[in-house]
Design a protein around this motif. Sequence first.
Motif, PDB file in Angstrom:
ATOM      1  N   LEU A 140       0.826  -1.205   0.000  1.00 15.98           N
ATOM      2  CA  LEU A 140       0.000   0.000   0.000  1.00 15.98           C
ATOM      3  C   LEU A 140       0.863   1.259   0.000  1.00 15.98           C
ATOM      4  O   LEU A 140       0.478   2.275  -0.586  1.00 15.98           O
ATOM      5  CB  LEU A 140      -0.936  -0.016   1.209  1.00 15.98           C
ATOM      6  CG  LEU A 140      -1.994  -1.124   1.194  1.00 15.98           C
ATOM      7  CD1 LEU A 140      -2.829  -1.087   2.469  1.00 15.98           C
ATOM      8  CD2 LEU A 140      -2.897  -1.017  -0.025  1.00 15.98           C
ATOM      9  N   ALA A 141       2.038   1.195   0.636  1.00 13.02           N
ATOM     10  CA  ALA A 141       2.954   2.335   0.591  1.00 13.02           C
ATOM     11  C   ALA A 141       3.468   2.565  -0.826  1.00 13.02           C
ATOM     12  O   ALA A 141       3.710   3.710  -1.223  1.00 13.02           O
ATOM     13  CB  ALA A 141       4.122   2.115   1.556  1.00 13.02           C
ATOM     14  N   GLU A 144       0.789   4.353  -2.540  1.00 14.84           N
ATOM     15  CA  GLU A 144       0.694   5.704  -2.004  1.00 14.84           C
ATOM     16  C   GLU A 144       1.520   6.692  -2.837  1.00 14.84           C
ATOM     17  O   GLU A 144       1.180   7.878  -2.920  1.00 14.84           O
ATOM     18  CB  GLU A 144       1.182   5.689  -0.559  1.00 14.84           C
ATOM     19  CG  GLU A 144       0.806   6.882   0.276  1.00 14.84           C
ATOM     20  CD  GLU A 144       1.242   6.711   1.731  1.00 14.84           C
ATOM     21  OE1 GLU A 144       0.897   7.579   2.546  1.00 14.84           O
ATOM     22  OE2 GLU A 144       1.940   5.711   2.044  1.00 14.84           O
ATOM     23  N   ALA A 147      -0.161   9.020  -5.260  1.00 15.10           N
ATOM     24  CA  ALA A 147      -0.927  10.168  -4.757  1.00 15.10           C
ATOM     25  C   ALA A 147      -0.034  11.354  -4.418  1.00 15.10           C
ATOM     26  O   ALA A 147      -0.547  12.415  -4.056  1.00 15.10           O
ATOM     27  CB  ALA A 147      -1.710   9.766  -3.505  1.00 15.10           C
ATOM     28  N   ARG A 165       0.577  12.690   3.123  1.00 13.20           N
ATOM     29  CA  ARG A 165       0.648  11.487   3.952  1.00 13.20           C
ATOM     30  C   ARG A 165      -0.309  11.571   5.133  1.00 13.20           C
ATOM     31  O   ARG A 165      -0.919  10.571   5.527  1.00 13.20           O
ATOM     32  CB  ARG A 165       2.073  11.265   4.448  1.00 13.20           C
ATOM     33  CG  ARG A 165       2.963  10.596   3.418  1.00 13.20           C
ATOM     34  CD  ARG A 165       4.292  10.175   4.007  1.00 13.20           C
ATOM     35  NE  ARG A 165       4.155   9.119   4.992  1.00 13.20           N
ATOM     36  CZ  ARG A 165       5.181   8.679   5.741  1.00 13.20           C
ATOM     37  NH1 ARG A 165       6.387   9.249   5.616  1.00 13.20           N
ATOM     38  NH2 ARG A 165       5.006   7.706   6.602  1.00 13.20           N
ATOM     39  N   LEU A 168      -3.777  10.763   3.958  1.00 16.19           N
ATOM     40  CA  LEU A 168      -3.961   9.360   3.588  1.00 16.19           C
ATOM     41  C   LEU A 168      -3.786   8.399   4.764  1.00 16.19           C
ATOM     42  O   LEU A 168      -4.147   7.224   4.654  1.00 16.19           O
ATOM     43  CB  LEU A 168      -2.959   8.970   2.495  1.00 16.19           C
ATOM     44  CG  LEU A 168      -3.098   9.654   1.143  1.00 16.19           C
ATOM     45  CD1 LEU A 168      -1.921   9.267   0.238  1.00 16.19           C
ATOM     46  CD2 LEU A 168      -4.416   9.276   0.474  1.00 16.19           C
ATOM     47  N   VAL A 172      -4.916   4.448   4.723  1.00 19.41           N
ATOM     48  CA  VAL A 172      -3.871   3.438   4.536  1.00 19.41           C
ATOM     49  C   VAL A 172      -3.872   2.469   5.711  1.00 19.41           C
ATOM     50  O   VAL A 172      -3.775   1.250   5.529  1.00 19.41           O
ATOM     51  CB  VAL A 172      -2.488   4.111   4.381  1.00 19.41           C
ATOM     52  CG1 VAL A 172      -1.373   3.061   4.416  1.00 19.41           C
ATOM     53  CG2 VAL A 172      -2.418   4.898   3.077  1.00 19.41           C
ATOM     54  N   LEU A 195      -9.703   4.125   0.246  1.00 18.70           N
ATOM     55  CA  LEU A 195      -8.309   4.379  -0.080  1.00 18.70           C
ATOM     56  C   LEU A 195      -8.126   4.607  -1.581  1.00 18.70           C
ATOM     57  O   LEU A 195      -7.444   5.552  -1.993  1.00 18.70           O
ATOM     58  CB  LEU A 195      -7.434   3.213   0.381  1.00 18.70           C
ATOM     59  CG  LEU A 195      -5.953   3.320   0.001  1.00 18.70           C
ATOM     60  CD1 LEU A 195      -5.318   4.562   0.629  1.00 18.70           C
ATOM     61  CD2 LEU A 195      -5.196   2.054   0.407  1.00 18.70           C
ATOM     62  N   GLN A 198      -9.228   8.063  -2.641  1.00 19.29           N
ATOM     63  CA  GLN A 198      -8.285   9.115  -2.282  1.00 19.29           C
ATOM     64  C   GLN A 198      -7.052   9.090  -3.182  1.00 19.29           C
ATOM     65  O   GLN A 198      -6.569  10.138  -3.626  1.00 19.29           O
ATOM     66  CB  GLN A 198      -7.856   8.980  -0.823  1.00 19.29           C
ATOM     67  CG  GLN A 198      -8.915   9.423   0.176  1.00 19.29           C
ATOM     68  CD  GLN A 198      -8.368   9.443   1.593  1.00 19.29           C
ATOM     69  OE1 GLN A 198      -8.135   8.409   2.197  1.00 19.29           O
ATOM     70  NE2 GLN A 198      -8.166  10.631   2.123  1.00 19.29           N
ATOM     71  N   LEU A 199      -6.535   7.904  -3.442  1.00 15.46           N
ATOM     72  CA  LEU A 199      -5.361   7.793  -4.297  1.00 15.46           C
ATOM     73  C   LEU A 199      -5.655   8.251  -5.715  1.00 15.46           C
ATOM     74  O   LEU A 199      -4.887   9.017  -6.316  1.00 15.46           O
ATOM     75  CB  LEU A 199      -4.855   6.341  -4.315  1.00 15.46           C
ATOM     76  CG  LEU A 199      -4.338   5.750  -3.006  1.00 15.46           C
ATOM     77  CD1 LEU A 199      -3.959   4.292  -3.206  1.00 15.46           C
ATOM     78  CD2 LEU A 199      -3.153   6.537  -2.467  1.00 15.46           C
ATOM     79  N   HIS A 242      10.067   9.099  -0.998  1.00 17.10           N
ATOM     80  CA  HIS A 242       9.095   8.516  -0.066  1.00 17.10           C
ATOM     81  C   HIS A 242       9.711   7.400   0.761  1.00 17.10           C
ATOM     82  O   HIS A 242       9.581   7.375   2.002  1.00 17.10           O
ATOM     83  CB  HIS A 242       7.915   7.984  -0.885  1.00 17.10           C
ATOM     84  CG  HIS A 242       6.827   7.337  -0.109  1.00 17.10           C
ATOM     85  ND1 HIS A 242       6.237   7.894   1.006  1.00 17.10           N
ATOM     86  CD2 HIS A 242       6.179   6.143  -0.311  1.00 17.10           C
ATOM     87  CE1 HIS A 242       5.282   7.090   1.471  1.00 17.10           C
ATOM     88  NE2 HIS A 242       5.242   6.024   0.696  1.00 17.10           N
TER      89      HIS A 242
END
Length: 277
Positions: A140-141, A144, A147, A165, A168, A172, A195, A198-199, A242
């Motif tokens: 999931l990271a 991320e 986004a 971050r 989210l 997440v 999720l 949002q992404l 990231h």
Amino acid sequence: MSVNLPVLYEPGLSASDMEALRTAVEALERQSFAGRITRLTGRQMGIPVPAEVHRVAMDAAQRALSTSLKFALASLEGPPKGDTTRFHKRLAAVAGGVGGAVGLASLPFELPVSTTIMLRSIADIARNEGENLRHPETGLACLEVFALGGHSDDNVLEGGYLAVRGLLAKSVSDATRYVAGRGLAQDSAPAIVRLLAQLSSRFGVVVSQKAAAQAVPLLGALSGAAINLAFTEHFQTLARGHFAIRRLERIYDPVTVRALYARIAREEGYWDAPPAT
């Protein structure tokens, strides 16, 4: 017997890790995708993007991330293959060349391919920063990252990377708990849907810019390949920043890392400095 201890810079960070933090801030805050395209084509990106292009792009972004979610949680793990970023950039350029030749109608088909290629590259970057790709939270990271680039140069979200971050974080966390407990048997579960929404809302901004750039009759398929190459490089750069931040947060107090991040971002002019008191 003497013991060589790391030289510390600021509260708890070694000099090398402080430099890694500065590099990460630059990667995450310095330039938007629109800025890359302006540099590539020599033309200022048209903002706002035409409504039809935006609609197609947002739909394609959501479909692409939905497809990539399954890939991120099922098949990112594998033996290390060294630095594969150049290989993935070449694949993305080929996909973009096809999209550039066909036009906007190809986006719903080309984008999932390009996104999956980028996700594989992002996963390799994550592993190189010490992430365990068997953990759902790492998958999931990786998602991320898509986004993190959804702004234009003149409309940067206050707080930049840290703000995104923060927005989210709960989604997440909820999605990670759901997947850890039940797997991805139902991608329509509320935690997963929230999720993805949002992404895709932020990823879709960059996809819209990409689609608008490819619609400009510059060099046909060649421009599509060049734009997709810039698209891939943009997210690879964000991924390096990231996962460098995540590595530092595993070593040090995350509050300290984020406070130093914010200070550097203001010192370098990426964020507005707070008013004097």
